[in-house]
Design a protein around this motif. Structure first.
Motif, PDB file in Angstrom:
ATOM      1  N   ALA A 223       0.816  -1.218   0.000  1.00 16.74           N
ATOM      2  CA  ALA A 223       0.000   0.000   0.000  1.00 16.74           C
ATOM      3  C   ALA A 223       0.850   1.268   0.000  1.00 16.74           C
ATOM      4  O   ALA A 223       0.392   2.320  -0.467  1.00 16.74           O
ATOM      5  CB  ALA A 223      -0.935   0.005   1.201  1.00 16.74           C
TER       6      ALA A 223
ATOM      7  N   TYR B 232      -4.252   0.315   8.949  1.00 16.68           N
ATOM      8  CA  TYR B 232      -3.872  -1.101   8.904  1.00 16.68           C
ATOM      9  C   TYR B 232      -2.926  -1.432  10.056  1.00 16.68           C
ATOM     10  O   TYR B 232      -3.106  -2.419  10.781  1.00 16.68           O
ATOM     11  CB  TYR B 232      -3.212  -1.388   7.557  1.00 16.68           C
ATOM     12  CG  TYR B 232      -2.846  -2.825   7.295  1.00 16.68           C
ATOM     13  CD1 TYR B 232      -3.734  -3.687   6.662  1.00 16.68           C
ATOM     14  CD2 TYR B 232      -1.591  -3.317   7.637  1.00 16.68           C
ATOM     15  CE1 TYR B 232      -3.381  -5.003   6.379  1.00 16.68           C
ATOM     16  CE2 TYR B 232      -1.234  -4.628   7.375  1.00 16.68           C
ATOM     17  CZ  TYR B 232      -2.133  -5.466   6.737  1.00 16.68           C
ATOM     18  OH  TYR B 232      -1.778  -6.767   6.480  1.00 16.68           O
TER      19      TYR B 232
ATOM     20  N   CYS C 210     -11.731  -2.475  -0.157  1.00 15.95           N
ATOM     21  CA  CYS C 210     -10.715  -1.464  -0.466  1.00 15.95           C
ATOM     22  C   CYS C 210     -10.730  -1.121  -1.953  1.00 15.95           C
ATOM     23  O   CYS C 210     -10.700   0.050  -2.343  1.00 15.95           O
ATOM     24  CB  CYS C 210      -9.329  -1.973  -0.068  1.00 15.95           C
ATOM     25  SG  CYS C 210      -9.008  -2.058   1.704  1.00 15.95           S
TER      26      CYS C 210
ATOM     27  N   ARG D 209      -9.404  -0.639   5.205  1.00 12.04           N
ATOM     28  CA  ARG D 209      -8.046  -1.020   5.593  1.00 12.04           C
ATOM     29  C   ARG D 209      -7.964  -1.386   7.068  1.00 12.04           C
ATOM     30  O   ARG D 209      -7.210  -2.281   7.453  1.00 12.04           O
ATOM     31  CB  ARG D 209      -7.084   0.122   5.282  1.00 12.04           C
ATOM     32  CG  ARG D 209      -6.688   0.202   3.833  1.00 12.04           C
ATOM     33  CD  ARG D 209      -5.669  -0.847   3.464  1.00 12.04           C
ATOM     34  NE  ARG D 209      -4.347  -0.523   4.006  1.00 12.04           N
ATOM     35  CZ  ARG D 209      -3.289  -1.327   3.909  1.00 12.04           C
ATOM     36  NH1 ARG D 209      -3.410  -2.514   3.323  1.00 12.04           N
ATOM     37  NH2 ARG D 209      -2.118  -0.972   4.401  1.00 12.04           N
TER      38      ARG D 209
ATOM     39  N   GLN E 299      -9.291  -4.806   7.231  1.00 10.64           N
ATOM     40  CA  GLN E 299      -8.276  -5.681   6.653  1.00 10.64           C
ATOM     41  C   GLN E 299      -7.157  -5.959   7.659  1.00 10.64           C
ATOM     42  O   GLN E 299      -6.632  -7.079   7.742  1.00 10.64           O
ATOM     43  CB  GLN E 299      -7.694  -5.032   5.394  1.00 10.64           C
ATOM     44  CG  GLN E 299      -6.817  -5.952   4.572  1.00 10.64           C
ATOM     45  CD  GLN E 299      -6.161  -5.225   3.413  1.00 10.64           C
ATOM     46  OE1 GLN E 299      -5.724  -4.082   3.550  1.00 10.64           O
ATOM     47  NE2 GLN E 299      -6.075  -5.881   2.262  1.00 10.64           N
TER      48      GLN E 299
ATOM     49  N   PHE F  70      -5.128  -3.706  -4.057  1.00  7.62           N
ATOM     50  CA  PHE F  70      -5.914  -4.403  -3.046  1.00  7.62           C
ATOM     51  C   PHE F  70      -6.640  -5.629  -3.619  1.00  7.62           C
ATOM     52  O   PHE F  70      -6.780  -6.642  -2.947  1.00  7.62           O
ATOM     53  CB  PHE F  70      -6.929  -3.442  -2.426  1.00  7.62           C
ATOM     54  CG  PHE F  70      -6.294  -2.206  -1.853  1.00  7.62           C
ATOM     55  CD1 PHE F  70      -5.565  -2.274  -0.680  1.00  7.62           C
ATOM     56  CD2 PHE F  70      -6.397  -0.973  -2.494  1.00  7.62           C
ATOM     57  CE1 PHE F  70      -4.957  -1.136  -0.150  1.00  7.62           C
ATOM     58  CE2 PHE F  70      -5.792   0.157  -1.974  1.00  7.62           C
ATOM     59  CZ  PHE F  70      -5.071   0.077  -0.798  1.00  7.62           C
TER      60      PHE F  70
END
Length: 478
Positions: A36, A61, A99, A112, A115, A174
């Motif tokens: 990312a 994240y 995402c 995120r 995730q 993603f």
């Protein structure tokens, strides 16, 4: 100290399939962290947002992983690791889809964060399930293999992300997780079945919330301000310490604590957590300070800097499996020392390197440091997990991953501050090559001190009377 090694047992086809699943989950979680970052400039344009706002795509994240990783590890111990692993992989995969479909920055940040929860499940349970998958005499090889896949994910992220963005846009960064997530979920059928129990599990919700709040405050205190901390950072740090104290007191009186106090009383496990934090901070120093030295002192182009920086994860990927086999053959204690000494030598080289010596003089100690870090991780992870009771492997794995994350966060903040002070860098102002070199030397020397502390901890542990390693292998306290 002599460590007896029993003959190695063969790996069954079922264990091979299970290790493939665990390796893929490790790859997904590390790829989710590194891939990312390369998309941030593109996201600034796509959402017409500031770079500070877009940074929350990475920070959300990281915060999710850091705050819940211990709690989900404990849930795996209570509810069943395979069951929770399937849930974590599913959550990570669905969040990856969310995402890619996000039409606003806040939607992407929220996805995120979810995730990150899925990644925390995968990270916490992957190492915990090694003991359920392979025999003790092959645990080092398994840990080294998982370390290799993690390093591959870290090294592959920037280059793969750049190719995907160029070919299909930022969404592909993603969406690439979808086929990998489906494959990992399908492979979970090869994982060892959960043990059925007639007792109703009890989860320490209060302890989980306290720990999550403390870790969130600490992570924000270390990351907020882009290297220029202020009063709010100090306040967050105070809150983190206060909540941490409350958490430890609550664990001492809880009927079913999130982290049993007996676990932290085991010298080998406690030392393993602390050394993991120290070495991770050292590894982060090369990632944070290295680019400044390469551009400001060696005057490399961004493409050349990226090529040099890739050497670290690539070396870690190559060293991981041999390091694991070395742990199985020679014992984790010897390999632990070998890894730490290699890191110390690498840090010494980086602290003394001169720009006049060119790029190779920087790459050689960098390779020594990253290779030593890979060896250390294989040995330390094996030693800590072999000392954990079967019913506590999830939470111990969560704590081990947490110590690594805290080391990365702390290293990024503290070592960047050391570099800034020593080089005299203030904001975007350009500093001379000599100042850059002085700042880098100061940061690398400070990181070397951390390795010395880790070596002193190993020396103190093995100076204790009795068979320290045997206590570790038996999972008994010290």
């Amino acid at each position: 100290m002599t460590e007896s090694r029993s003959p190695r047992t063969a790996v069954s086809p079922a264990a091979t399939g299970a290790l493939a699943c665990l390796a893929l989950t490790m790859l997904l979680s590390s790829l989710g962290t590194s891939i990312a970052n390369v998309a941030l400039p593109t996201l600034v344009e796509a959402f017409s947002a500031s770079f500070q706002a877009v940074q929350w795509v990475v920070l959300a994240y990281l915060l999710s992983v850091t705050t819940v990783i211990v709690s989900v590890g404990r849930l795996g111990d209570l509810l069943g690791r395979r069951r929770l692993m399937r849930l974590g992989i599913g959550l990570f995969t669905v969040a990856s889809l969310a995402c890619g479909l996000s039409t606003a920055l806040w939607m992407l940040v929220a996805a995120r964060a979810v995730q990150g929860v899925g990644a925390a499940v995968m990270m916490a349970l992957t190492m915990a399930m090694v003991g359920d998958t392979v025999s003790a005499d092959r645990s080092g090889s398994a840990m080294g293999f998982l370390g290799t896949t993690s390093a591959i994910g870290t090294a592959l992220g920037p280059s793969l992300g750049g190719l995907l963005i160029a070919a299909s846009g930022w969404q592909a960064v993603f969406l690439i997780n979808l086929p990998l997530g489906v494959l990992a979920w399908w492979l979970t059928r090869r994982l060892p079945a959960d043990t059925r129990t007639t007792t109703r599990p009890s989860f320490d919700l209060r302890g989980s919330l306290l720990l999550a709040a403390a870790l969130a405050c600490y992570a924000l205190a270390m990351t907020r301000g882009n290297g220029q901390p202020g009063a709010l950072n100090a306040l967050l740090l105070v809150f983190a310490i206060a909540l941490g104290v409350v958490f430890l007191r609550a664990q001492a009186t809880a009927a079913s604590p999130l982290v049993r106090p007996q676990v932290l009383r085991q010298t080998n496990i406690r030392a393993g957590f602390f050394m993991s934090c120290l070495t991770s901070a050292v590894a982060m120093t090369t990632l944070v300070v290295g680019p400044f030295y390469l551009t400001g002192a060696l005057h490399l182009t961004p493409a050349s800097v990226g090529l040099v920086m890739t050497a670290g994860p690539l070396v870690a990927a190559l060293v991981g499996v041999p390091a694991g086999r070395g742990v199985d053959r020679f014992g984790h204690s010897r390999m632990l020392l070998a890894g730490l000494f290699a890191m110390a030598a690498g840090m010494l080289g980086l602290a003394l390197v001169s720009p006049a010596w060119g790029v190779p003089a920087y790459v050689v100690p960098l390779v020594m440091t990253t290779a030593g870090f890979a060896v250390f991780q294989a040995a330390n992870n094996t030693g800590v997990m072999s000392g954990a009771e079967a019913s506590q492997r999830g939470v111990v794995s969560g704590l081990l991953n947490l110590s690594r994350n805290l080391g990365l966060i702390t290293g990024a903040s503290v070592m960047a501050a050391v570099y800034a002070v020593a080089s005299g860098a203030r904001g975007p102002a350009v500093v001379s090559a000599g100042a850059v070199t002085a700042g880098a030397h100061a940061a690398f020397a400070s990181a070397g001190v951390l390795i010395v502390i880790a070596l002193l901890m190993v020396a103190q542990h093995h100076r204790a009377p009795g068979a320290a390693h045997q206590r570790l292998r038996d999972g008994s306290g010290s």
